[in-house]
Design a protein around this motif. Structure first.
Motif, PDB file in Angstrom:
ATOM      1  N   ASP A  19       0.734  -1.195   0.059  1.00  0.00           N
ATOM      2  CA  ASP A  19      -0.072   0.023   0.095  1.00  0.00           C
ATOM      3  C   ASP A  19       0.930   1.205   0.059  1.00  0.00           C
ATOM      4  O   ASP A  19       0.483   2.382  -0.552  1.00  0.00           O
ATOM      5  CB  ASP A  19      -1.039   0.068   1.282  1.00  0.00           C
ATOM      6  N   ASP A  21       3.338   1.799  -1.781  1.00  0.00           N
ATOM      7  CA  ASP A  21       3.596   2.293  -3.192  1.00  0.00           C
ATOM      8  C   ASP A  21       2.546   2.632  -3.907  1.00  0.00           C
ATOM      9  O   ASP A  21       2.577   3.140  -5.403  1.00  0.00           O
ATOM     10  CB  ASP A  21       4.068   0.932  -3.752  1.00  0.00           C
ATOM     11  N   HIS A  22       1.277   2.975  -3.273  1.00  0.00           N
ATOM     12  CA  HIS A  22       0.095   3.669  -4.088  1.00  0.00           C
ATOM     13  C   HIS A  22       0.350   4.729  -4.778  1.00  0.00           C
ATOM     14  O   HIS A  22       0.227   5.023  -6.207  1.00  0.00           O
ATOM     15  CB  HIS A  22      -1.029   3.610  -3.090  1.00  0.00           C
ATOM     16  N   ALA A  26       0.235   5.028  -8.857  1.00  0.00           N
ATOM     17  CA  ALA A  26      -0.697   5.909  -9.566  1.00  0.00           C
ATOM     18  C   ALA A  26       0.073   6.791 -10.410  1.00  0.00           C
ATOM     19  O   ALA A  26      -0.605   7.042 -11.785  1.00  0.00           O
ATOM     20  CB  ALA A  26      -1.403   6.662  -8.440  1.00  0.00           C
ATOM     21  N   ASP A  49      -5.027   5.944 -10.675  1.00  0.00           N
ATOM     22  CA  ASP A  49      -5.395   5.543  -9.071  1.00  0.00           C
ATOM     23  C   ASP A  49      -5.868   4.189  -8.978  1.00  0.00           C
ATOM     24  O   ASP A  49      -5.470   3.359  -8.125  1.00  0.00           O
ATOM     25  CB  ASP A  49      -6.223   6.675  -8.351  1.00  0.00           C
ATOM     26  N   ALA A  52      -3.374   1.409  -9.857  1.00  0.00           N
ATOM     27  CA  ALA A  52      -2.390   1.467  -8.889  1.00  0.00           C
ATOM     28  C   ALA A  52      -2.893   0.712  -7.629  1.00  0.00           C
ATOM     29  O   ALA A  52      -2.343  -0.502  -7.195  1.00  0.00           O
ATOM     30  CB  ALA A  52      -2.020   2.593  -8.193  1.00  0.00           C
ATOM     31  N   ARG A  53      -4.384   0.871  -7.285  1.00  0.00           N
ATOM     32  CA  ARG A  53      -4.890  -0.084  -6.430  1.00  0.00           C
ATOM     33  C   ARG A  53      -5.095  -1.530  -6.705  1.00  0.00           C
ATOM     34  O   ARG A  53      -4.976  -2.487  -5.868  1.00  0.00           O
ATOM     35  CB  ARG A  53      -6.287   0.618  -5.876  1.00  0.00           C
ATOM     36  N   ILE A  56      -1.768  -3.275  -6.853  1.00  0.00           N
ATOM     37  CA  ILE A  56      -1.213  -3.902  -5.359  1.00  0.00           C
ATOM     38  C   ILE A  56      -2.035  -4.625  -4.807  1.00  0.00           C
ATOM     39  O   ILE A  56      -1.363  -5.585  -4.238  1.00  0.00           O
ATOM     40  CB  ILE A  56      -0.904  -2.453  -4.682  1.00  0.00           C
ATOM     41  N   GLU A  57      -3.257  -4.521  -4.874  1.00  0.00           N
ATOM     42  CA  GLU A  57      -4.316  -5.787  -4.249  1.00  0.00           C
ATOM     43  C   GLU A  57      -4.129  -6.870  -5.107  1.00  0.00           C
ATOM     44  O   GLU A  57      -3.916  -7.981  -4.135  1.00  0.00           O
ATOM     45  CB  GLU A  57      -5.626  -5.374  -4.312  1.00  0.00           C
ATOM     46  N   SER A  72       8.221  -4.074  -5.692  1.00  0.00           N
ATOM     47  CA  SER A  72       8.632  -2.644  -5.870  1.00  0.00           C
ATOM     48  C   SER A  72       9.993  -2.332  -6.099  1.00  0.00           C
ATOM     49  O   SER A  72      10.631  -3.248  -5.424  1.00  0.00           O
ATOM     50  CB  SER A  72       7.965  -1.683  -4.660  1.00  0.00           C
TER      51      SER A  72
END
Length: 185
Positions: A19, A21-22, A26, A49, A52-53, A56-57, A72
């Motif tokens: 998170d 790295d959001h 983005a 945005d 990115a989410r 990551i998820e 990352s």
């Protein structure tokens, strides 16, 4: 919670994408001119945005289920608080996907605009491929991209991957490259 390995190369630290790295992710995805190959894939967000989410998820899920996901990339710096986000690299696994990483796993990567053209992508993807072969026991590592994504295709070839076929994936027609584990001949 699965322990995600941190890898290092001559110039990079590869740590689990999370998170924190959001914002950097983005910003990376907001660069539509460079990220065109990953924007507009059906079933995925199309804004920086949201992408990115999503990434990551998806990565956090895949580490838990397959011991594989995205790292990352940070440029090495004596002070870890001064580390510079360089992009991401690792394995592309969709939420809920059923796969056998020992058979084959898909490699993916993207670099921040100011980090492109420095050889960092090959450095990071070689580390990920070594992880796939040595830790996951993957028989094959593959990569898929749009036919017109020549920078990615050149990187695949520099990694020793060879074009195998056209496939339908992501936003339509894609090219599929692969490399077998070195001891598999």
């Amino acid at each position: 919670m699965v322990e995600v390995p941190e890898l290092s190369t001559e110039r990079l630290i590869l740590r689990p994408l999370d998170d924190g790295d959001h914002g950097a992710m983005a910003e990376l995805f907001a660069d539509a001119d460079a990220m065109w190959d990953l924007i507009g894939i059906p079933g995925r967000p199309s804004d920086g945005d949201g992408l990115a989410r999503y990434y990551i998820e998806r990565s956090m899920w895949s580490w838990q289920h397959y011991r594989a996901g995205l790292w990352s990339l940070s440029l090495r710096h004596p002070d870890p608080n001064q580390a510079v986000f360089a992009g991401y690299a690792g394995f592309v696994i969709e939420h809920g996907e059923k796969l056998d990483p020992a058979e084959s796993i898909e490699l993916g990567w993207a670099l921040a605009p100011d980090q492109r053209g420095k050889g960092l992508a090959i450095e990071a993807t070689k580390a990920a491929m070594t992880y796939a072969f040595d830790v996951l026991g993957s028989r094959q590592v593959a990569a898929i991209t749009s036919p017109d994504n020549w920078p990615s295709r050149r990187l695949m070839e520099r990694l020793g991957m060879t074009y195998e076929k056209d496939v339908t994936a992501y936003q339509g027609r894609q090219v599929y490259y692969a490399i077998a584990r070195p001891d598999d001949g």
